[in-house]
Design an enzyme around this catalytic site. Structure first.
Site, mmCIF file in Angstrom:
data_model
loop_
_atom_site.group_PDB
_atom_site.id
_atom_site.type_symbol
_atom_site.label_atom_id
_atom_site.label_comp_id
_atom_site.label_asym_id
_atom_site.label_seq_id
_atom_site.Cartn_x
_atom_site.Cartn_y
_atom_site.Cartn_z
ATOM 1 N N SER A 59 0.793 -1.238 0.000
ATOM 2 C CA SER A 59 0.000 0.000 0.000
ATOM 3 C C SER A 59 0.820 1.279 0.000
ATOM 4 O O SER A 59 0.280 2.354 -0.284
ATOM 5 C CB SER A 59 -0.933 -0.007 1.213
ATOM 6 O OG SER A 59 -0.185 -0.259 2.394
ATOM 7 N N THR A 60 2.078 1.216 0.364
ATOM 8 C CA THR A 60 2.924 2.421 0.426
ATOM 9 C C THR A 60 4.352 2.031 0.010
ATOM 10 O O THR A 60 4.671 0.850 -0.126
ATOM 11 C CB THR A 60 2.977 3.011 1.857
ATOM 12 O OG1 THR A 60 3.422 1.995 2.752
ATOM 13 C CG2 THR A 60 1.632 3.527 2.338
ATOM 14 N N PHE A 83 -1.743 -3.525 5.799
ATOM 15 C CA PHE A 83 -2.442 -3.265 7.048
ATOM 16 C C PHE A 83 -2.781 -1.786 7.073
ATOM 17 O O PHE A 83 -1.924 -0.966 7.414
ATOM 18 C CB PHE A 83 -1.527 -3.629 8.218
ATOM 19 C CG PHE A 83 -2.249 -4.107 9.443
ATOM 20 C CD1 PHE A 83 -3.626 -4.049 9.537
ATOM 21 C CD2 PHE A 83 -1.548 -4.637 10.510
ATOM 22 C CE1 PHE A 83 -4.297 -4.512 10.662
ATOM 23 C CE2 PHE A 83 -2.197 -5.108 11.646
ATOM 24 C CZ PHE A 83 -3.571 -5.037 11.714
ATOM 25 N N ALA A 149 7.181 -3.547 6.284
ATOM 26 C CA ALA A 149 7.968 -2.825 7.292
ATOM 27 C C ALA A 149 7.008 -2.601 8.445
ATOM 28 O O ALA A 149 5.987 -1.932 8.286
ATOM 29 C CB ALA A 149 8.474 -1.508 6.744
ATOM 30 N N TYR A 244 22.102 1.437 11.668
ATOM 31 C CA TYR A 244 21.353 0.637 10.690
ATOM 32 C C TYR A 244 21.988 -0.742 10.472
ATOM 33 O O TYR A 244 21.566 -1.737 11.054
ATOM 34 C CB TYR A 244 21.160 1.394 9.353
ATOM 35 C CG TYR A 244 20.060 0.723 8.570
ATOM 36 C CD1 TYR A 244 18.756 1.198 8.601
ATOM 37 C CD2 TYR A 244 20.303 -0.467 7.869
ATOM 38 C CE1 TYR A 244 17.729 0.520 7.958
ATOM 39 C CE2 TYR A 244 19.286 -1.150 7.223
ATOM 40 C CZ TYR A 244 18.009 -0.648 7.261
ATOM 41 O OH TYR A 244 16.996 -1.334 6.638
ATOM 42 N N LYS A 253 18.052 -7.626 8.666
ATOM 43 C CA LYS A 253 18.317 -7.655 7.224
ATOM 44 C C LYS A 253 19.288 -8.791 6.878
ATOM 45 O O LYS A 253 19.133 -9.450 5.852
ATOM 46 C CB LYS A 253 18.864 -6.311 6.756
ATOM 47 C CG LYS A 253 17.828 -5.185 6.784
ATOM 48 C CD LYS A 253 16.624 -5.521 5.916
ATOM 49 C CE LYS A 253 15.574 -4.444 5.869
ATOM 50 N NZ LYS A 253 14.288 -4.919 5.332
ATOM 51 N N VAL A 283 12.515 8.395 1.188
ATOM 52 C CA VAL A 283 11.656 8.802 2.309
ATOM 53 C C VAL A 283 10.400 7.947 2.277
ATOM 54 O O VAL A 283 9.644 7.986 1.299
ATOM 55 C CB VAL A 283 11.266 10.298 2.192
ATOM 56 C CG1 VAL A 283 10.471 10.731 3.422
ATOM 57 C CG2 VAL A 283 12.496 11.162 2.010
ATOM 58 N N THR A 284 10.213 7.141 3.306
ATOM 59 C CA THR A 284 8.953 6.411 3.460
ATOM 60 C C THR A 284 8.549 6.536 4.926
ATOM 61 O O THR A 284 9.327 7.020 5.750
ATOM 62 C CB THR A 284 9.072 4.914 3.114
ATOM 63 O OG1 THR A 284 9.935 4.293 4.073
ATOM 64 C CG2 THR A 284 9.596 4.660 1.711
HETATM 65 P P1 NAD Z 1 6.483 1.423 4.132
HETATM 66 O O1 NAD Z 1 6.266 1.802 5.555
HETATM 67 O O2 NAD Z 1 6.241 2.470 3.100
HETATM 68 O O3 NAD Z 1 5.567 0.159 3.728
HETATM 69 C C1 NAD Z 1 5.286 -0.877 4.598
HETATM 70 C C2 NAD Z 1 4.146 -1.737 4.058
HETATM 71 O O4 NAD Z 1 3.974 -2.835 4.974
HETATM 72 C C3 NAD Z 1 2.795 -1.033 3.965
HETATM 73 O O5 NAD Z 1 2.094 -1.508 2.825
HETATM 74 C C4 NAD Z 1 2.064 -1.509 5.228
HETATM 75 O O6 NAD Z 1 0.638 -1.509 5.142
HETATM 76 C C5 NAD Z 1 2.594 -2.927 5.308
HETATM 77 N N1 NAD Z 1 2.482 -3.526 6.644
HETATM 78 C C6 NAD Z 1 3.105 -3.160 7.793
HETATM 79 N N2 NAD Z 1 2.769 -4.017 8.786
HETATM 80 C C7 NAD Z 1 1.938 -4.941 8.251
HETATM 81 C C8 NAD Z 1 1.269 -6.084 8.745
HETATM 82 N N3 NAD Z 1 1.390 -6.486 10.010
HETATM 83 N N4 NAD Z 1 0.483 -6.784 7.900
HETATM 84 C C9 NAD Z 1 0.326 -6.408 6.594
HETATM 85 N N5 NAD Z 1 0.963 -5.351 6.065
HETATM 86 C C10 NAD Z 1 1.750 -4.627 6.884
HETATM 87 O O7 NAD Z 1 7.953 0.833 4.070
HETATM 88 P P2 NAD Z 1 9.114 0.800 2.972
HETATM 89 O O8 NAD Z 1 10.140 1.804 3.371
HETATM 90 O O9 NAD Z 1 8.578 0.791 1.592
HETATM 91 O O10 NAD Z 1 9.755 -0.622 3.314
HETATM 92 C C11 NAD Z 1 9.487 -1.794 2.586
HETATM 93 C C12 NAD Z 1 10.744 -2.646 2.570
HETATM 94 O O11 NAD Z 1 11.769 -1.946 1.837
HETATM 95 C C13 NAD Z 1 11.325 -2.939 3.963
HETATM 96 O O12 NAD Z 1 11.846 -4.229 3.992
HETATM 97 C C14 NAD Z 1 12.445 -1.913 4.058
HETATM 98 O O13 NAD Z 1 13.458 -2.281 4.969
HETATM 99 C C15 NAD Z 1 12.958 -1.941 2.617
HETATM 100 N N6 NAD Z 1 13.803 -0.792 2.244
HETATM 101 C C16 NAD Z 1 13.401 0.475 2.516
HETATM 102 C C17 NAD Z 1 14.251 1.536 2.193
HETATM 103 C C18 NAD Z 1 13.868 2.967 2.498
HETATM 104 O O14 NAD Z 1 14.730 3.847 2.413
HETATM 105 N N7 NAD Z 1 12.630 3.237 2.825
HETATM 106 C C19 NAD Z 1 15.480 1.288 1.564
HETATM 107 C C20 NAD Z 1 15.827 -0.026 1.255
HETATM 108 C C21 NAD Z 1 14.979 -1.063 1.614
#
Ligand code: NAD
Length: 404
Positions: A59-60, A83, A149, A244, A253, A283-284
């Site tokens: 979703s995000t 979620f 996440a 990190y 990780k 940025v998330t």
């Molecule tokens: P985000 O917060 O934007 O997205 C998280 C997603 O997980 C959302 O869709 C949310 O609804 C879902 N979620 C969370 N808890 C849940 C649950 N219990 N049940 C069902 N859905 C659930 O996060 P993001 O930054 O896009 O992270 C996604 C992945 O990418 C992670 O593994 C993160 O470590 C990795 N990542 C992120 C970055 C960054 O800079 N943001 C960089 C590299 C890797």
């Protein structure tokens, strides 16, 4: 396929930021943000990619961008698991809810099947519901994107709720940090995690649940021949290593990366493969919550934008699908067997310049050395604010819901 109903109880929706999170979201702004990402993909050639995709965490952030690339770049059917919270009383829905409404409405207009399951992806119930929905409406999947996440996980076997901690391991760590709202650069000291906090973070953000999803799909015969699965990881620079990569989240990780090899063995009956993609810092909602990371991101954005290298989630995921997962050549993997989408972020010239600026940055010079405005703009965009063409002074209906 669900369509979305827009009921009418209009209100003016403004960002309300508390403690680094935004508690409101704007449905039209989120829709615009999703449309911009869809337009990015549609402006590029279609590619021969996956046909049936399950995105866990859809979703995000990275999961949403993956779903958009699969659907609008390769015309895949997508089931999104997440979620999120619908609107209730005077409260807006969460951004991921509005994002999904916008994504699925656009998919439906273009004749693309898109479904979702909203609930706790760590539970057996949501896995079963997702598999039943796939079986009924889409068929076996040839790609599973694992992009969760989460701050906590209730373990489906023990019933224990594990809470992840964002802490250094071994010893306390003091780092520069920025309050992205005020622009004040300060020092924060983080105490080291204890053994339980490390284990809990691995339980939440490590690879066990990814494996459980893949096993459940395999046992239900819902993996297509040659099925791929990819989970996202991060490494980042030396200045954030203590918090990190060498911290609790880094241990998780490492666990998810180690899980990939075992999973590929478990996928042998369908000739499947499990991969980890190390993505760029963006940025998330999740990255904004990690101490010291927002300061690094503001500096990184300035340096990458100045060099014409900047990417957000949609550019990253488009590159992942078209050049790595479904590219003409087999994906080049690093010595640990990982896909590296952080290649531009980790370039020597980029990292050296970020490190130089990290040493010098203060409250007084952050506007000049870093891209604080870009960071703030991206943060607000996550919740549908600050997008062009949206009248934020107008009444808008927060009640958007799917009709199944
Ligand atoms: P985000 O917060 O934007 O997205 C998280 C997603 O997980 C959302 O869709 C949310 O609804 C879902 N979620 C969370 N808890 C849940 C649950 N219990 N049940 C069902 N859905 C659930 O996060 P993001 O930054 O896009 O992270 C996604 C992945 O990418 C992670 O593994 C993160 O470590 C990795 N990542 C992120 C970055 C960054 O800079 N943001 C960089 C590299 C890797």
């Amino acid at each position: 396929m669900a369509t979305w109903l827009y009921a009418c109880r209009a209100m003016i929706i403004q960002p309300r930021i508390r403690g680094g999170i935004c508690t409101t979201a704007h449905p039209e702004g989120c829709a615009r943000h999703v449309r911009d990402q869809i337009d990015y993909v549609r402006a590029r050639p279609r590619f021969a990619g996956p046909k049936n995709v399950l995105v866990i965490g859809a979703s995000t952030g990275y999961g949403l961008a993956s779903r958009i690339v699969a659907a609008f770049g390769a015309r895949a059917k997508t089931l999104g698991v997440f979620f999120e919270r619908p609107a209730e009383g005077g409260r807006t829905a969460s951004a991921g809810w509005y994002n999904t409404a916008a994504f699925e409405a656009q998919a439906s207009r273009e004749g693309l099947w898109a479904g979702h399951v909203n609930g706790d992806a760590f539970s057996d119930e949501i896995k079963s519901e997702s598999i039943a929905k796939l079986r009924k409406e889409a068929g076996p999947v040839d790609l599973v994107v694992y992009s969760l996440a989460s701050p906590r996980r209730t373990h489906p076997r023990t019933g224990e709720t594990h809470k992840s901690a964002l802490k250094p391991v071994g010893r306390a760590y003091t780092s520069k940090s920025v309050d992205s709202e005020t622009g004040k650069v300060t020092e924060v000291t983080m105490e080291p995690a204890d053994e339980k906090e490390i284990a809990d973070t691995i339980a939440v953000m490590g690879g066990e649940d990814w494996g459980m999803w893949m096993d459940a799909l395999g046992q239900a015969n819902m993996l297509a021949p040659g099925a791929l699965t990819v989970a996202y990881s991060y490494i980042g620079p030396k200045v954030t290593h203590a918090i990190y990569r060498s911290g609790t989240i880094g241990k998780a990780k490492e666990h998810i990366e180690a899980t990939a090899a075992g999973l590929t063995r478990r996928l042998a009956p369908v000739s499947g493969r499990a991969l980890v993609s190390v993505n760029k810092a963006v940025v998330t909602q999740s990255s904004a919550a990690i101490p010291a990371v927002p300061l690094y991101i503001t500096l990184l954005f300035r340096v990458m934008k100045d060099r014409g290298l900047h990417e957000d989630t949609i550019e990253q995921c488009h590159r992942l699908f078209t050049e790595r997962l479904y590219g003409p050549l087999p994906a080049a993997l690093d010595e640990e067997g990982r896909i590296r989408l952080d290649d531009w972020e980790m370039r020597d010239d980029v990292q050296q310049e970020v490190a130089r600026r990290w040493e010098r940055v203060t409250t007084e010079n952050i506007a000049e050395l870093a891209d604080l405005d870009g960071y703030r703009g991206d943060f607000l965009k996550l919740f549908g604010f600050g997008l062009p063409g949206i009248d934020y002074t107008a009444d808008v209906d927060p009640n958007v819901s799917p009709t199944l």
